[in-house]
Design an enzyme around this catalytic site. Structure first.
Site, short mmCIF file in Angstrom:
data_model
loop_
_atom_site.label_atom_id
_atom_site.label_comp_id
_atom_site.label_asym_id
_atom_site.label_seq_id
_atom_site.Cartn_x
_atom_site.Cartn_y
_atom_site.Cartn_z
N LEU A 133 0.84 -1.20 0.00
CA LEU A 133 0.00 0.00 0.00
C LEU A 133 0.88 1.25 0.00
CD1 LEU A 133 -0.05 1.59 2.97
CD2 LEU A 133 -1.35 -0.42 3.60
N CYS A 170 9.68 3.91 3.22
CA CYS A 170 10.11 2.67 2.55
C CYS A 170 11.26 2.81 1.57
CB CYS A 170 8.93 2.06 1.81
SG CYS A 170 7.77 1.26 2.91
C1 UDX Z 1 5.78 3.17 -1.32
C2 UDX Z 1 5.31 2.12 -2.33
O1 UDX Z 1 4.60 2.77 -3.40
C3 UDX Z 1 4.46 1.08 -1.66
O2 UDX Z 1 4.08 0.07 -2.58
C4 UDX Z 1 5.23 0.47 -0.50
O3 UDX Z 1 4.43 -0.45 0.20
C5 UDX Z 1 5.71 1.55 0.46
O4 UDX Z 1 6.45 2.53 -0.25
P1 UDX Z 1 4.70 5.30 -0.17
O5 UDX Z 1 6.10 5.58 0.29
O6 UDX Z 1 3.60 5.35 0.82
O7 UDX Z 1 4.63 3.86 -0.86
O8 UDX Z 1 4.32 6.37 -1.32
P2 UDX Z 1 4.59 6.49 -2.87
O9 UDX Z 1 3.34 6.94 -3.50
O10 UDX Z 1 5.27 5.32 -3.45
O11 UDX Z 1 5.57 7.76 -2.94
C6 UDX Z 1 6.90 7.73 -2.45
C7 UDX Z 1 7.61 9.03 -2.74
O12 UDX Z 1 7.87 9.18 -4.13
C8 UDX Z 1 6.83 10.28 -2.34
O13 UDX Z 1 7.70 11.19 -1.72
C9 UDX Z 1 6.29 10.80 -3.64
O14 UDX Z 1 6.06 12.18 -3.62
C10 UDX Z 1 7.43 10.44 -4.58
N1 UDX Z 1 7.01 10.33 -5.99
C11 UDX Z 1 6.11 9.37 -6.37
C12 UDX Z 1 7.55 11.21 -6.93
O15 UDX Z 1 8.38 12.07 -6.61
N2 UDX Z 1 7.17 11.07 -8.25
C13 UDX Z 1 6.28 10.13 -8.68
O16 UDX Z 1 5.99 10.08 -9.88
C14 UDX Z 1 5.73 9.25 -7.70
#
Ligand code: UDX
Ligand code: ADP
Length: 478
Positions: A170, A279
């Site tokens: 998630l 994560c």
């Molecule tokens: C992540 C994984 O997506 C999830 O499957 C796992 O279980 C835990 O780690 P999370 O850290 O909650 O989830 O959020 P996520 O939506 O993956 O975003 C992580 C980071 O990447 C955020 O800081 C977000 O802003 C950044 N991000 C995401 C970007 O900078 N660009 C993008 O295109 C997508």
């Protein structure tokens, strides 16, 4: 033990993973009693708060799910051993941060909480208990958990254990839809009956073909690999964003152009201030540590560069702010909009805002920080600096500003944060920040004033029309 026999689940750890996951399991499996336990009394009290807007985790839709199941078959408690004793299945969902000292410091995961849990389960469990690893754990942690549990089963007579790995995929901010319709559920284990029992729980709402079964180690490694691949996309697009800025290209156009290639796909191509969250960095560093441990230094370096690029991007953005503001931000007021690591969460773990704010504080900036969900006490802990009194925007520079000492305060309203500022930095893509009225905000600022949009959420034409200067990540024309 048959697959249908799960009647009672205990989850150790009432955090961002344990809380929402168990709430959805309880909601979807009304015949299973689910008890979430934690040693943190304040956290449990918050989960039990009558007022559902005060749950300790902010997650859209979570209040409704908790409201339906709590008190029926979803319980929150600090009676850890009692709940374990009553459970057929125990989830371990405790924190596994990167080690800060000792062997593997800065890379390996600190497993002391997981180990403590395994020992508590070993002490308190009764009958046959299926133990499910839910935390992100380095590969082969299950072995340690198994060793602790098997010592207990030889001592304890009528007790036995099966260990499963069931990683969480998630994403915060979309936890409820991610849990309710997951792309897949992964269950790793050695005992088919135990795997079937957990598959049966998920099978109440997840189609069987989306429930993947693997061995323990594949399951553990898949979690690290999924996060490493996702984070790698972000570092890749952020590296191209910097090149776009230098050449006059626009990273959104490049993202659209490459994302339409079905082999690449459109998701996770948003350039920004770098990835945060509990994560990505932790899991990649874990992978790096494992690769070094297994004698694969080139593989370790390859993945480490994804984290290094991310750190570089955060420092780069702070540097750009300083450069554009005539090479100095000492004593200048800057409004930071967004402190959470992404929108729709109150979580700030590894948030890009932390590193960027620290760099600017180091330069002597006066930061007014706004975030719709993050508590000022959390910002204080993250910056390791107590908040100052919010100065009067009309008054002259404060003593701290004059002496070049970096300070910050929390602003409840965007307009208060922006008043008297030389620049606005948008660091989290909260929806509210897409709809700001720049004609109203611009007159509050000191000219020449800048908008630094690290998430590319503002309408460039509206910012330009209000007379403000704009820098957007990955925009060579800004
Ligand atoms: C992540 C994984 O997506 C999830 O499957 C796992 O279980 C835990 O780690 P999370 O850290 O909650 O989830 O959020 P996520 O939506 O993956 O975003 C992580 C980071 O990447 C955020 O800081 C977000 O802003 C950044 N991000 C995401 C970007 O900078 N660009 C993008 O295109 C997508
Ligand atoms: P995550 O994002 O993985 O859910 P959190 O830090 O939000 O991580 O939550 C982990 C929770 O686990 C915390 O509330 C912490 O108090 C709890 N916890 C840690 N160790 C134990 C333990 N031995 N027994 C019970 N709860 C624990």
């Amino acid at each position: 033990m048959t697959a249908t026999s799960i009647r009672s689940i205990c989850c150790i750890g009432a955090g961002y993973v344990g809380g929402p996951t168990m709430a959805v399991i309880a909601d979807r499996c009304p015949d299973v009693q689910v008890t979430v336990v934690d040693i943190n009394q304040a956290r449990i009290d918050a989960w039990n708060d009558e007022d559902l807007s005060r749950l300790p985790v902010y997650e859209p839709g979570l209040d409704a799910v908790v409201g339906r199941a709590r008190g029926r078959n979803l319980h929150f408690s600090t009676a850890v051993e009692e709940a374990i004793a009553a459970a057929d299945m125990v989830f371990i969902s405790v924190n596994t941060p990167t080690k800060t000292k000792g062997l593997g410091a800065g890379q390996a995961s600190d497993l002391r909480w997981v180990e403590a849990c395994a020992r508590t389960v070993a002490r308190a469990a009764k009958g046959h208990t299926i133990v499910v690893e839910k935390s992100t754990l380095p590969v082969r942690t299950a072995e340690a958990v198994k060793a602790i549990l098997s010592a207990a089963s030889t001592e304890g007579g009528e007790r036995s254990f099966s260990v499963l790995s069931n990683p969480e995929f998630l994403a915060e901010g979309t936890a409820i839809p991610d849990l309710e319709s997951p792309d897949r559920v992964l269950i790793g284990g050695e005992h088919p009956e135990a795997i079937d029992a957990l598959a049966q729980v998920y099978g109440q709402w997840v189609p069987q073909e989306r429930i993947l079964r693997t061995n323990l180690w594949s399951s553990e490694l898949s979690k690290l690999t999924a996060n490493a691949f996702l984070a790698q996309r972000i570092s890749s697009i952020n590296s191209i964003a910097a090149l776009c800025e230098a050449t006059g290209a626009d990273v959104r156009e490049v993202g659209r152009a490459i994302g339409t290639d079905s082999r690449i796909g459109p998701k996770f191509l948003n350039a920004g201030p770098g990835f945060g969250g509990s994560c990505f960095q932790k899991d990649i560093l874990n992978l790096v540590y494992l690769c070094r441990h297994f004698g694969l230094p080139e593989v370790a370096d390859y993945w480490e560069s994804v984290v290094n690029l991310n750190t570089w991007q955060q420092h780069r953005i702070a540097r750009i702010v300083v450069q554009k503001l005539f090479g100095t931000v000492t004593g200048k007021r800057l409004a930071i909009l967004g402190f959470a690591f992404k929108a729709d969460t109150n979580d700030t773990r590894e948030a890009p805002a932390i590193r960027i704010a620290r760099d600017l504080l180091e330069e002597g900036a006066q930061l007014a920080i706004h975030d719709p969900k993050v508590e000022p006490e959390q910002i204080e802990r993250d910056l390791n600096l107590p908040a100052s009194e919010a100065p009067d925007a009309e008054a002259g520079p404060t003593r701290a500003a004059l002496s070049g000492e970096g300070t910050w305060w929390s602003s409840a309203e965007v307009a208060d944060a922006v008043a008297g500022a030389d620049a606005v930095l948008i660091l989290t893509e909260w929806k509210h920040y897409r709809q700001l009225n720049w004609d109203q905000l611009a007159p509050l600022m000191r000219k020449p004033a800048w908008v630094f949009d690290a998430r590319a959420v503002v309408d460039p034409a509206a910012v330009a029309a209000s007379g403000l200067k704009l820098w957007r990540v990955g925009d060579g024309d800004a």
